[in-house]
Design a protein around this motif. Structure first.
Motif, short mmCIF file in Angstrom:
data_model
loop_
_atom_site.label_atom_id
_atom_site.label_comp_id
_atom_site.label_asym_id
_atom_site.label_seq_id
_atom_site.Cartn_x
_atom_site.Cartn_y
_atom_site.Cartn_z
N LYS A 98 37.97 -14.56 -19.23
CA LYS A 98 36.75 -14.35 -19.20
C LYS A 98 35.93 -13.85 -18.17
CE LYS A 98 35.43 -15.75 -23.27
NZ LYS A 98 35.91 -15.68 -24.42
N LEU A 99 36.40 -14.71 -16.85
CA LEU A 99 36.14 -13.77 -15.92
C LEU A 99 36.56 -12.54 -15.30
CD1 LEU A 99 37.14 -16.49 -13.28
CD2 LEU A 99 34.95 -15.63 -13.69
N ALA A 100 37.59 -11.83 -15.71
CA ALA A 100 37.91 -10.65 -16.26
C ALA A 100 37.16 -9.84 -16.66
CB ALA A 100 38.92 -9.90 -16.65
N GLU A 101 36.63 -10.39 -18.31
CA GLU A 101 35.67 -9.46 -18.97
C GLU A 101 33.53 -9.39 -18.37
OE1 GLU A 101 35.10 -10.79 -22.50
OE2 GLU A 101 37.52 -11.29 -22.43
N SER A 102 34.08 -11.12 -17.36
CA SER A 102 32.26 -10.46 -16.54
C SER A 102 32.22 -10.08 -15.75
CB SER A 102 32.68 -11.80 -16.14
OG SER A 102 32.54 -13.00 -16.98
N ARG A 103 33.53 -9.48 -15.01
CA ARG A 103 33.82 -8.38 -13.87
C ARG A 103 33.46 -7.00 -14.47
NH1 ARG A 103 39.66 -7.69 -12.53
NH2 ARG A 103 39.07 -7.26 -14.57
N ASP A 104 34.06 -6.33 -15.67
CA ASP A 104 34.15 -5.64 -16.48
C ASP A 104 33.17 -5.08 -16.71
OD1 ASP A 104 36.74 -5.43 -15.42
OD2 ASP A 104 37.38 -5.67 -17.50
N GLU A 105 31.72 -6.18 -17.15
CA GLU A 105 30.69 -5.60 -17.92
C GLU A 105 29.53 -5.11 -16.52
OE1 GLU A 105 27.76 -5.81 -19.88
OE2 GLU A 105 29.63 -5.41 -20.79
N ALA A 106 29.76 -5.89 -15.30
CA ALA A 106 28.93 -6.23 -14.13
C ALA A 106 29.32 -4.80 -13.66
CB ALA A 106 29.07 -7.64 -12.85
N GLU A 107 30.38 -4.54 -13.60
CA GLU A 107 30.70 -3.33 -12.91
C GLU A 107 30.00 -2.06 -13.84
OE1 GLU A 107 32.01 -1.25 -10.16
OE2 GLU A 107 32.32 -3.27 -9.99
N ARG A 108 30.00 -2.34 -15.17
CA ARG A 108 29.07 -1.42 -16.36
C ARG A 108 27.83 -1.58 -15.80
NH1 ARG A 108 33.33 -2.68 -19.75
NH2 ARG A 108 32.82 -4.87 -20.28
N ASN A 109 27.68 -2.48 -15.40
CA ASN A 109 25.92 -3.18 -15.59
C ASN A 109 25.16 -2.10 -13.75
OD1 ASN A 109 25.69 -2.73 -18.21
ND2 ASN A 109 26.46 -4.86 -18.00
N LEU A 110 25.91 -2.86 -13.17
CA LEU A 110 25.44 -2.71 -11.93
C LEU A 110 25.58 -0.90 -11.43
CD1 LEU A 110 27.58 -5.73 -10.24
CD2 LEU A 110 25.17 -5.80 -10.50
N GLY A 111 25.96 -0.54 -11.45
CA GLY A 111 25.50 0.63 -10.94
C GLY A 111 25.42 1.32 -9.10
N GLY A 112 25.58 2.39 -9.10
CA GLY A 112 25.72 1.86 -7.73
C GLY A 112 26.93 1.02 -6.75
N GLY A 113 25.83 1.07 -5.75
CA GLY A 113 27.36 -0.24 -5.24
C GLY A 113 28.81 0.67 -3.95
N ARG A 114 29.62 0.29 -4.49
CA ARG A 114 30.96 0.74 -3.33
C ARG A 114 31.11 2.07 -3.99
NH1 ARG A 114 35.82 -2.96 -6.03
NH2 ARG A 114 35.21 -2.51 -7.30
#
Length: 114
Positions: A98-114
């Motif tokens: 679930k943590l990995a899924e949440s990480r992946d979902e956040a990465e898809r939605n955050l944009g910009g960044g690293r």
């Protein structure tokens, strides 16, 4: 492999020295911050207070290193053991997945960044 130095110099992008970090102080402060925050987990007002207190009394560069170290320590010494217990007690819950899924979902939605 060489031993970790007791002190190290921080330089800016331009190569100009910005400060010296005492490793023992950094580790001690990171440990304090980790436990202060972990002890009030779930109390957002108290977490905000602690963050503001540390921000006010710590140099901005030091604060960055301290919080990065505290995050690493919290992950290693609090979150990982907690997940180990949860995996043992509730193996079908799949907390790590679930943590990995949440990480992946956040990465898809955050944009910009690293």
């Amino acid at each position: 492999m060489s031993a970790t130095p007791d002190k190290f110099m921080v330089v800016g992008d331009d190569g100009v020295p910005r400060g010296i970090v005492e490793l023992a102080d950094l580790q001690a402060n990171a440990t304090r911050l980790m436990y202060e925050m972990a002890a009030v987990a779930g109390n957002d007002a108290e977490l905000d207070r602690i963050g503001m207190e540390w921000t006010a009394r710590t140099d901005p560069d030091d604060f960055g290193y301290t919080t990065a170290a505290a995050l690493s320590l919290m992950t290693r010494h609090i979150l990982a053991p907690l997940l180990d217990v949860l995996d043992e007690v509730m193996p079908k819950a799949g907390f790590r997945a679930k943590l990995a899924e949440s990480r992946d979902e956040a990465e898809r939605n955050l944009g910009g960044g690293r």
